[in-house]
Design a protein around this motif. Structure first.
Motif, PDB file in Angstrom:
ATOM      1  N   ILE A 193       0.807  -1.213   0.000  1.00  0.00           N
ATOM      2  CA  ILE A 193       0.000   0.000   0.000  1.00  0.00           C
ATOM      3  C   ILE A 193       0.845   1.270   0.000  1.00  0.00           C
ATOM      4  O   ILE A 193       0.460   2.263  -0.618  1.00  0.00           O
ATOM      5  N   LEU A 194       2.006   1.268   0.637  1.00  0.00           N
ATOM      6  CA  LEU A 194       2.879   2.445   0.576  1.00  0.00           C
ATOM      7  C   LEU A 194       3.362   2.669  -0.852  1.00  0.00           C
ATOM      8  O   LEU A 194       3.714   1.718  -1.551  1.00  0.00           O
ATOM      9  N   SER A 195       3.399   3.904  -1.262  1.00  0.00           N
ATOM     10  CA  SER A 195       3.770   4.244  -2.637  1.00  0.00           C
ATOM     11  C   SER A 195       5.258   4.521  -2.747  1.00  0.00           C
ATOM     12  O   SER A 195       5.872   5.079  -1.833  1.00  0.00           O
ATOM     13  N   GLY A 196       5.817   4.197  -3.903  1.00  0.00           N
ATOM     14  CA  GLY A 196       7.205   4.504  -4.186  1.00  0.00           C
ATOM     15  C   GLY A 196       7.332   5.543  -5.292  1.00  0.00           C
ATOM     16  O   GLY A 196       6.340   6.130  -5.736  1.00  0.00           O
ATOM     17  N   SER A 197       8.542   5.743  -5.759  1.00  0.00           N
ATOM     18  CA  SER A 197       8.792   6.785  -6.757  1.00  0.00           C
ATOM     19  C   SER A 197       8.082   6.499  -8.081  1.00  0.00           C
ATOM     20  O   SER A 197       7.625   7.423  -8.761  1.00  0.00           O
ATOM     21  N   LYS A 198       7.976   5.242  -8.463  1.00  0.00           N
ATOM     22  CA  LYS A 198       7.287   4.912  -9.709  1.00  0.00           C
ATOM     23  C   LYS A 198       5.814   5.275  -9.618  1.00  0.00           C
ATOM     24  O   LYS A 198       5.236   5.826 -10.555  1.00  0.00           O
ATOM     25  N   ASP A 199       5.214   4.987  -8.465  1.00  0.00           N
ATOM     26  CA  ASP A 199       3.815   5.372  -8.258  1.00  0.00           C
ATOM     27  C   ASP A 199       3.659   6.887  -8.349  1.00  0.00           C
ATOM     28  O   ASP A 199       2.728   7.398  -8.982  1.00  0.00           O
ATOM     29  N   GLY A 200       4.565   7.593  -7.670  1.00  0.00           N
ATOM     30  CA  GLY A 200       4.515   9.046  -7.708  1.00  0.00           C
ATOM     31  C   GLY A 200       4.680   9.583  -9.112  1.00  0.00           C
ATOM     32  O   GLY A 200       4.006  10.547  -9.513  1.00  0.00           O
ATOM     33  N   ALA A 201       5.569   8.961  -9.896  1.00  0.00           N
ATOM     34  CA  ALA A 201       5.834   9.428 -11.258  1.00  0.00           C
ATOM     35  C   ALA A 201       4.627   9.227 -12.164  1.00  0.00           C
ATOM     36  O   ALA A 201       4.271  10.113 -12.948  1.00  0.00           O
ATOM     37  N   TYR A 202       3.982   8.063 -12.094  1.00  0.00           N
ATOM     38  CA  TYR A 202       2.844   7.812 -12.975  1.00  0.00           C
ATOM     39  C   TYR A 202       1.654   8.691 -12.612  1.00  0.00           C
ATOM     40  O   TYR A 202       0.887   9.105 -13.492  1.00  0.00           O
ATOM     41  N   ALA A 203       1.481   8.995 -11.334  1.00  0.00           N
ATOM     42  CA  ALA A 203       0.389   9.883 -10.936  1.00  0.00           C
ATOM     43  C   ALA A 203       0.610  11.294 -11.466  1.00  0.00           C
ATOM     44  O   ALA A 203      -0.302  11.925 -12.026  1.00  0.00           O
ATOM     45  N   VAL A 204       1.836  11.811 -11.299  1.00  0.00           N
ATOM     46  CA  VAL A 204       2.156  13.157 -11.787  1.00  0.00           C
ATOM     47  C   VAL A 204       2.077  13.214 -13.309  1.00  0.00           C
ATOM     48  O   VAL A 204       1.516  14.157 -13.886  1.00  0.00           O
ATOM     49  N   THR A 205       2.620  12.215 -13.974  1.00  0.00           N
ATOM     50  CA  THR A 205       2.669  12.243 -15.436  1.00  0.00           C
ATOM     51  C   THR A 205       1.275  12.143 -16.047  1.00  0.00           C
ATOM     52  O   THR A 205       0.994  12.771 -17.073  1.00  0.00           O
ATOM     53  N   THR A 206       0.397  11.396 -15.413  1.00  0.00           N
ATOM     54  CA  THR A 206      -0.994  11.369 -15.875  1.00  0.00           C
ATOM     55  C   THR A 206      -1.599  12.759 -15.766  1.00  0.00           C
ATOM     56  O   THR A 206      -2.291  13.233 -16.680  1.00  0.00           O
ATOM     57  N   GLY A 207      -1.339  13.442 -14.653  1.00  0.00           N
ATOM     58  CA  GLY A 207      -1.839  14.802 -14.482  1.00  0.00           C
ATOM     59  C   GLY A 207      -1.260  15.772 -15.489  1.00  0.00           C
ATOM     60  O   GLY A 207      -1.970  16.654 -15.991  1.00  0.00           O
ATOM     61  N   GLU A 208       0.024  15.625 -15.810  1.00  0.00           N
ATOM     62  CA  GLU A 208       0.628  16.488 -16.826  1.00  0.00           C
ATOM     63  C   GLU A 208       0.020  16.205 -18.195  1.00  0.00           C
ATOM     64  O   GLU A 208      -0.245  17.133 -18.974  1.00  0.00           O
ATOM     65  N   ALA A 209      -0.211  14.932 -18.479  1.00  0.00           N
ATOM     66  CA  ALA A 209      -0.830  14.583 -19.757  1.00  0.00           C
ATOM     67  C   ALA A 209      -2.223  15.200 -19.872  1.00  0.00           C
ATOM     68  O   ALA A 209      -2.635  15.608 -20.969  1.00  0.00           O
ATOM     69  N   VAL A 210      -2.933  15.303 -18.745  1.00  0.00           N
ATOM     70  CA  VAL A 210      -4.276  15.888 -18.771  1.00  0.00           C
ATOM     71  C   VAL A 210      -4.223  17.347 -19.194  1.00  0.00           C
ATOM     72  O   VAL A 210      -4.901  17.766 -20.147  1.00  0.00           O
TER      73      VAL A 210
ATOM     74  N   GLN B  37      -4.787  17.100 -28.139  1.00  0.00           N
ATOM     75  CA  GLN B  37      -4.329  15.828 -28.681  1.00  0.00           C
ATOM     76  C   GLN B  37      -4.024  14.882 -27.525  1.00  0.00           C
ATOM     77  O   GLN B  37      -3.835  15.315 -26.385  1.00  0.00           O
ATOM     78  N   PRO B  38      -3.991  13.577 -27.783  1.00  0.00           N
ATOM     79  CA  PRO B  38      -3.626  12.634 -26.727  1.00  0.00           C
ATOM     80  C   PRO B  38      -2.130  12.692 -26.426  1.00  0.00           C
ATOM     81  O   PRO B  38      -1.327  13.120 -27.274  1.00  0.00           O
ATOM     82  N   PHE B  39      -1.766  12.272 -25.221  1.00  0.00           N
ATOM     83  CA  PHE B  39      -0.361  12.193 -24.833  1.00  0.00           C
ATOM     84  C   PHE B  39      -0.065  10.815 -24.270  1.00  0.00           C
ATOM     85  O   PHE B  39      -0.883  10.230 -23.558  1.00  0.00           O
ATOM     86  N   PHE B  40       1.134  10.321 -24.599  1.00  0.00           N
ATOM     87  CA  PHE B  40       1.598   9.040 -24.084  1.00  0.00           C
ATOM     88  C   PHE B  40       2.469   9.277 -22.854  1.00  0.00           C
ATOM     89  O   PHE B  40       3.356  10.131 -22.861  1.00  0.00           O
ATOM     90  N   ILE B  41       2.201   8.478 -21.826  1.00  0.00           N
ATOM     91  CA  ILE B  41       2.894   8.654 -20.545  1.00  0.00           C
ATOM     92  C   ILE B  41       4.400   8.485 -20.691  1.00  0.00           C
ATOM     93  O   ILE B  41       5.188   9.296 -20.179  1.00  0.00           O
ATOM     94  N   GLU B  42       4.833   7.472 -21.375  1.00  0.00           N
ATOM     95  CA  GLU B  42       6.271   7.210 -21.486  1.00  0.00           C
ATOM     96  C   GLU B  42       6.977   8.321 -22.256  1.00  0.00           C
ATOM     97  O   GLU B  42       8.140   8.635 -21.981  1.00  0.00           O
ATOM     98  N   ASP B  43       6.298   8.919 -23.238  1.00  0.00           N
ATOM     99  CA  ASP B  43       6.897  10.037 -23.962  1.00  0.00           C
ATOM    100  C   ASP B  43       7.144  11.224 -23.033  1.00  0.00           C
ATOM    101  O   ASP B  43       8.186  11.877 -23.108  1.00  0.00           O
TER     102      ASP B  43
END
Length: 431
Positions: free
Chosen positions: A390-407, A415-421
């Motif tokens: 349940i505790l989050s790590g850096s990867k969890d933090g990164a995907y949450a932020v990057t999803t928000g940036e993509a939004v 246009q759509p955005f890809f997370i890995e890009d």
């Protein structure tokens, strides 16, 4: 006994970490240093928690000196969002563990920098996504793990922020994207992490729409087009429905702030910080309304929306799977809701069969009872009786932020955005 240093002596730092460290976990945790841009924050902390009177304090540019003189094992980062990345990387370079408030950073590129630094370090990063720890959210995770709804196919999550809470983001630094990443990062990263965790899937692609409908100088509620007003001195506050919804003509401005003491008299002296800036200033550029679709690597789809100016606060959730559906609705801050609110339950609908209503044992404490539990995991270690992470790590933090940036980028560039890009810093836009 672990030694902790805190970077950013915010209201959040005091309430979420320092006070519990002193009152509940003094047998396993010791506060050895505090760093901030403003000495008054130290004064407030020591006034509220006398036990911190002798804790050494440092200016914001004295990180290396603090580490050298106090020898911490862990650095807690609770400063302004855009400063997180610098303290996290500086700590990792010293092989120290890091506990950071969300969002881990304000851009995908900075998130990747943190993950790269962690790879080279003996330290590790923990992101305090306390929404995971709500008893309702934990129960939903358990139902999914039990296979109650089968393979998850889609999620509908609609989040509502009321006029009191929502307007507060536009009264302070959060309204500047370069400082907060915008609300699709500062606030919505909480929600994206929650969905990522429930699904145990990785977001791949995002498309969204958004707008600024309520705040800024073009707001239909703006009583006067004039920049630079402050709630406490405003000459048209009686004509501002956001102000008058929560105040009377004879009292002082009520300001919600999760980061410092919100007493307006107390605020005097905090460096470059006001919590009563006008929500109709023309400098406001971030959005207050979003809808987004997120595609995940194992096939699930998320339909997400958030609105920062509504009559009540809470969320509606539905998770669909090949064997059934989970639904729930929560009203936050019921004292601010102008009508009776029902007790939250979880409804389970099997694909073929009768509905089950699941009542969850609630807990006391902040953020729906989740804060005391995450504090135990932070200061005592993960609960050995819990059978899932349940505790989050850096990867969890990164995907949450990057999803928000993509939004927000999808809103801007249509246009759509890809997370890995975005993580790789190579996202291509049409203009």
């Amino acid at each position: 006994m672990k030694r902790y240093a805190v970077c950013g002596v915010s209201k959040r730092a005091i309430g979420m970490f320092i006070t519990p460290m002193i009152n509940n976990f003094s047998h396993t945790a010791k506060l050895v240093g505090m760093l901030d841009i403003d000495n008054k924050r130290f004064e407030v902390c020591k006034e509220q928690i006398p036990e911190t009177e002798a804790v050494p304090t440092f200016n914001n540019w004295e990180f290396e000196r603090m580490v050298k003189e106090t020898n911490p094992d862990v650095v807690i980062v609770t400063s302004r969002d855009d400063t997180h990345v610098d303290y996290i990387i500086a700590a990792l370079e010293q092989d120290l563990d890091v506990i950071t408030e969300k969002p881990m950073a304000t851009t995908a590129v900075d998130c990747q920098r943190i993950m790269d630094a962690e790879q080279k370090s003996n330290g590790k990063v923990t992101v305090t996504f306390n929404y995971r720890y709500s008893p309702y959210h934990m129960k939903i995770k358990e139902l999914i793990l039990e296979g109650k709804i089968g393979k998850i196919t889609s999620v509908d999550l609609n989040w509502y922020i009321d006029t009191y809470h929502g307007s507060s983001y536009f009264q302070r630094w959060n309204r500047q994207r370069e400082l907060s990443g915008g609300l699709s990062i500062h606030k919505s990263s909480h929600h994206f992490d929650l969905v990522n965790w429930w699904l145990d899937q990785t977001p791949v692609e995002v498309f969204s729409f958004g707008a600024r409908n309520y705040y800024g100088d073009e707001s239909p509620w703006n009583p006067k087009k004039e920049d630079g007003r402050y709630c406490i001195t405003c000459d048209v506050s009686d004509s501002c429905p956001y102000y008058m919804r929560w105040n009377t003509r004879s009292n002082s401005a009520t300001v919600k702030d999760d980061h410092i003491d919100s007493d307006l008299k107390r605020r005097d002296g905090y460096t470059n910080y006001r919590t009563d800036q006008c929500i109709f200033d023309s400098e406001i550029e971030i959005e207050d309304t979003y809808t987004a679709t997120v595609k995940y690597d194992k096939g699930a789809l998320l339909s997400y929306s958030i609105n920062f100016s509504l009559p009540y606060e809470g969320y509606r959730l539905a998770i669909n799977g090949t064997k059934g559906r989970i639904e729930t609705m929560e009203y936050h801050a019921p004292s601010r809701v102008p009508f009776p609110t029902p007790t939250q339950v979880i409804e389970y609908y099997p694909l073929f069969g009768s509905k089950e209503t699941i009542h969850v044992v609630e807990r006391e404490g902040g953020h729906g009872g989740g804060d005391p539990v995450i504090q135990e995991d932070i200061f005592l270690g993960a609960d050995p009786n819990r059978h899932y992470d349940i505790l989050s790590g850096s990867k969890d933090g990164a995907y949450a932020v990057t999803t928000g940036e993509a939004v927000w980028k999808s809103v801007k560039h249509k246009q759509p955005f890809f997370i890995e890009d975005l993580l790789a810093g190579k996202a291509i836009t049409n203009g």
